[in-house]
Design an enzyme around this catalytic site. Structure first.
Site, PDB file in Angstrom:
ATOM      1  N   HIS A   1       0.839  -1.215   0.000  1.00  0.00           N
ATOM      2  CA  HIS A   1       0.000   0.000   0.000  1.00  0.00           C
ATOM      3  C   HIS A   1       0.862   1.249   0.000  1.00  0.00           C
ATOM      4  O   HIS A   1       1.937   1.281   0.596  1.00  0.00           O
ATOM      5  CB  HIS A   1      -0.991  -0.007   1.163  1.00  0.00           C
ATOM      6  CG  HIS A   1      -0.388   0.143   2.532  1.00  0.00           C
ATOM      7  ND1 HIS A   1      -0.219   1.361   3.148  1.00  0.00           N
ATOM      8  CD2 HIS A   1       0.086  -0.788   3.407  1.00  0.00           C
ATOM      9  CE1 HIS A   1       0.314   1.177   4.355  1.00  0.00           C
ATOM     10  NE2 HIS A   1       0.514  -0.117   4.527  1.00  0.00           N
TER      11      HIS A   1
ATOM     12  N   ASP B   1       5.794   2.328   7.095  1.00  0.00           N
ATOM     13  CA  ASP B   1       4.434   1.834   6.783  1.00  0.00           C
ATOM     14  C   ASP B   1       3.771   2.798   5.797  1.00  0.00           C
ATOM     15  O   ASP B   1       3.037   3.677   6.204  1.00  0.00           O
ATOM     16  CB  ASP B   1       3.640   1.714   8.086  1.00  0.00           C
ATOM     17  CG  ASP B   1       2.267   1.093   7.902  1.00  0.00           C
ATOM     18  OD1 ASP B   1       1.999   0.562   6.816  1.00  0.00           O
ATOM     19  OD2 ASP B   1       1.460   1.144   8.849  1.00  0.00           O
TER      20      ASP B   1
ATOM     21  N   GLU C   1      -5.251   1.221   2.137  1.00  0.00           N
ATOM     22  CA  GLU C   1      -5.104   0.012   2.967  1.00  0.00           C
ATOM     23  C   GLU C   1      -5.422   0.337   4.422  1.00  0.00           C
ATOM     24  O   GLU C   1      -6.030  -0.456   5.147  1.00  0.00           O
ATOM     25  CB  GLU C   1      -3.662  -0.517   2.855  1.00  0.00           C
ATOM     26  CG  GLU C   1      -3.410  -1.826   3.591  1.00  0.00           C
ATOM     27  CD  GLU C   1      -2.921  -1.666   5.027  1.00  0.00           C
ATOM     28  OE1 GLU C   1      -2.820  -2.683   5.729  1.00  0.00           O
ATOM     29  OE2 GLU C   1      -2.652  -0.520   5.472  1.00  0.00           O
ATOM     30  N   GLU C   2      -4.996   1.526   4.843  1.00  0.00           N
ATOM     31  CA  GLU C   2      -5.051   1.888   6.261  1.00  0.00           C
ATOM     32  C   GLU C   2      -6.463   2.061   6.795  1.00  0.00           C
ATOM     33  O   GLU C   2      -6.663   2.156   7.997  1.00  0.00           O
ATOM     34  CB  GLU C   2      -4.242   3.176   6.500  1.00  0.00           C
ATOM     35  CG  GLU C   2      -2.748   3.052   6.187  1.00  0.00           C
ATOM     36  CD  GLU C   2      -1.980   2.216   7.207  1.00  0.00           C
ATOM     37  OE1 GLU C   2      -2.610   1.582   8.071  1.00  0.00           O
ATOM     38  OE2 GLU C   2      -0.736   2.202   7.124  1.00  0.00           O
TER      39      GLU C   2
ATOM     40  N   ASP D   1       4.640  -5.003   3.086  1.00  0.00           N
ATOM     41  CA  ASP D   1       4.137  -3.923   3.922  1.00  0.00           C
ATOM     42  C   ASP D   1       5.038  -3.847   5.141  1.00  0.00           C
ATOM     43  O   ASP D   1       4.952  -4.697   6.026  1.00  0.00           O
ATOM     44  CB  ASP D   1       2.677  -4.199   4.318  1.00  0.00           C
ATOM     45  CG  ASP D   1       2.077  -3.052   5.143  1.00  0.00           C
ATOM     46  OD1 ASP D   1       2.774  -2.048   5.378  1.00  0.00           O
ATOM     47  OD2 ASP D   1       0.900  -3.187   5.545  1.00  0.00           O
TER      48      ASP D   1
ATOM     49  N   HIS E   1       2.106   4.639  12.135  1.00  0.00           N
ATOM     50  CA  HIS E   1       0.838   5.349  12.392  1.00  0.00           C
ATOM     51  C   HIS E   1       1.050   6.566  13.283  1.00  0.00           C
ATOM     52  O   HIS E   1       0.156   6.952  14.040  1.00  0.00           O
ATOM     53  CB  HIS E   1      -0.214   4.419  12.998  1.00  0.00           C
ATOM     54  CG  HIS E   1      -0.547   3.254  12.115  1.00  0.00           C
ATOM     55  ND1 HIS E   1      -1.393   2.245  12.489  1.00  0.00           N
ATOM     56  CD2 HIS E   1      -0.157   2.950  10.854  1.00  0.00           C
ATOM     57  CE1 HIS E   1      -1.498   1.361  11.506  1.00  0.00           C
ATOM     58  NE2 HIS E   1      -0.738   1.774  10.502  1.00  0.00           N
TER      59      HIS E   1
END
Ligand code: BES
Ligand code: ZN
Length: 484
Positions: A201, A218, A252-253, A280, A365
């Site tokens: 992603h 990420d 994706e998230e 990922d 994140h």
């Protein structure tokens, strides 16, 4: 409840709010045990529509999204967004595997090793920094779309520079996110309808706000590993037998939204996907081994075994120690990335990961997911190498037939125990000539620099031999001759 304290993925819920089907509720599937535990905690907030021994189809209310607010940290049990009740229910009753049966063999030793030699960490570092510089690639933001369009331009420029008309890119527009995905295709020369796919992603997210979500590990790292593989395959002028696709997914998230729509479309169209591999998070070296194969129930054991065989073959005891690394096994425990979308649609999927689950990058994140936190591309380089091994060995190089060469494209004749060869300009991409005896042993081998050359064979006995010309793309073309 497994990992509940680390919280459920709130960004998922916020992100989807704009696209929710029924006011502020969403359909999803999740681990069945997690669903039961949530139900005990939030009896009003979650409706379990159905479940099997692994998964539950659920309807999550806004109340749940607010109630669990305080528990949110980075990522957790996770659930997969389903665009409708029917799709949530359907996800519980998956068809058996729909892959074409391919033989997972390892046959392209010379070519694969030449490719491994070309992997360059500097390119990976450059790409991660470039993606990080968008600031935020959250799926609803303009920067996310721009990152996808720029990714396409980057691939298009590489394809143009390589002069390839059999490699192309396309944008995939989605229903449940404004962010598009981008797909690169190497058209298979012999079996174009069989696909070997690798992806990751390109969106990012950060808690509590998506104003600064650099997403370096990420998942700029995964995209950078993929880009380096594409660069090497183009540099080597690789023409696959099966089609290869490289995918950079949207959204994706917020619950695997981009990959779910693509995998679903492939399944609806009956596309033969031989294997899917997900990259990922490839950047952070958090455990004692290098690459961790995830063994979640929905992954393919066959494909996982193949990946370990590739690493046993190419990355342990390689004569070039730079290509050696180690691997281990771990589990996410839920549908934690886009490979779950492919598994969901009945395809063999695998997810080699940067660390044992729990030892992975603690900064994802958040605004702290920047390149400087891990600071070198060495870990991502290993994934690029594994990815090349997988793509080349699973898709295999083009098989040429005699018809691909005009009668006199390669001429050989023997005189005074010397093999002379003449290549005409249709085979200008020959880079090695070798002679084999009837036992299949390579007795002599040389680089080819000119169109006319010769090999001195006076030390060899009279008899039948085979001369092999190896093209830049790894394919070998052979002719028999008699040494007298
Ligand atoms: N890269 C993560 C997945 C991940 C994180 C795997 C840490 C292993 C360790 C991915 O981008 C992600 O955040 N996934 C979500 C679930 C998804 C369905 C939204 C997650 O893990 O919460
Ligand atoms: Zn993530």
């Amino acid at each position: 409840m497994k990992k509940f304290t680390s919280g459920i993925c709130m960004f998922l819920l916020f992100g989807i709010a704009a696209f929710a089907q029924n006011g502020n509720t969403i359909y999803a599937t999740m681990d069945a045990a997690d669903a039961v535990s949530f139900k005990a905690l939030y009896p009003e907030g979650i409706t379990i529509l159905a479940s099997n021994e692994k998964q539950a189809a659920v309807l999550l209310s806004e109340e749940v999204t607010h109630s669990i607010h305080d528990n949110v940290k980075t990522h957790g049990p996770g659930y997969i967004f389903r665009a409708s009740e029917a799709l949530a229910m359907q996800a519980l009753s998956r068809e058996p595997r729909r892959n074409p049966q391919i033989d997972y063999s390892i046959t392209e030793d010379v070519f694969v090793n030449e490719c491994l030699d070309l992997v360059d960490g500097q390119n990976i570092e450059d790409d991660i920094l470039e993606l990080e510089a968008y600031g935020t690639r959250y799926h609803t933001r303009a920067e996310a779309e721009q990152a996808v369009l720029d990714q396409q331009s980057k691939w298009d420029a590489m394809i143009l520079a390589a002069g390839r008309t059999d490699v192309s890119t396309r944008i995939f527009y989605h229903v449940n996110t404004p962010m598009p995905s981008v797909i690169l295709t190497f058209e298979g020369a012999n079996s174009p309808d069989e696909f070997v796919i690798i992806g990751g992603h390109i969106d990012s997210t950060a808690w509590p706000s998506n104003n600064n979500a650099p997403g370096a590990d990420d998942n700029a790292s995964g995209i950078a590993s993929l880009n380096e593989m594409v660069r090497v395959l183009l540099e080597k002028n690789f023409v696959p037998n099966r089609s290869i696709e490289v995918m950079a997914f949207a959204a994706e998230e917020i619950g695997l939204v981009g990959s779910a729509e693509i995998a679903q479309e492939y399944a609806n169209n009956g596309v033969d996907v031989a294997a899917y591999v997900q990259f990922d998070m490839t950047g952070y070296n958090g455990s004692s081994s290098d690459i961790y194969i995830t063994t979640d129930w929905y992954n393919s054991n066959t494909l996982n075994t193949y990946l370990t065989q590739l690493m046993d073959h190419y990355n342990s005891n390689n004569t070039n120690p730079a290509h050696n690394f180690t691997y281990g096994f771990t589990e996410c425990g839920y549908g934690c990335s886009d490979h779950a979308s492919w598994a969901d649609n009945g395809y063999d999927a695998a997810f080699p990961f940067e660390a044992a689950f729990g030892d992975d990058n603690p900064n994802i994140h958040s605004s702290g997911d920047v390149y400087s936190f891990f600071g070198d591309p060495d870990h991502s380089v290993k994934f690029a190498k594994l990815g090349l091994e997988f793509l080349i060995e699973a898709a295999k190089p083009q098989t040429l037939s005699v018809n691909d060469f005009s009668e006199n494209a390669i001429r050989v004749f023997v005189k005074n125990k010397t093999l002379n060869y003449r290549l005409n300009n249709t085979v200008s991409n020959v880079n090695e000539v070798s002679v084999f005896n009837v036992a299949g042993q390579r007795i002599i081998s040389e680089k080819v620099n000119t169109e006319n050359g010769s090999l001195q064979l006076s030390q060899f006995a009279q008899g039948f031999y085979i001369v092999q010309f190896t093209l830049e793309n790894g394919h070998a073309f052979t002719k028999k001759f008699i040494l007298n």
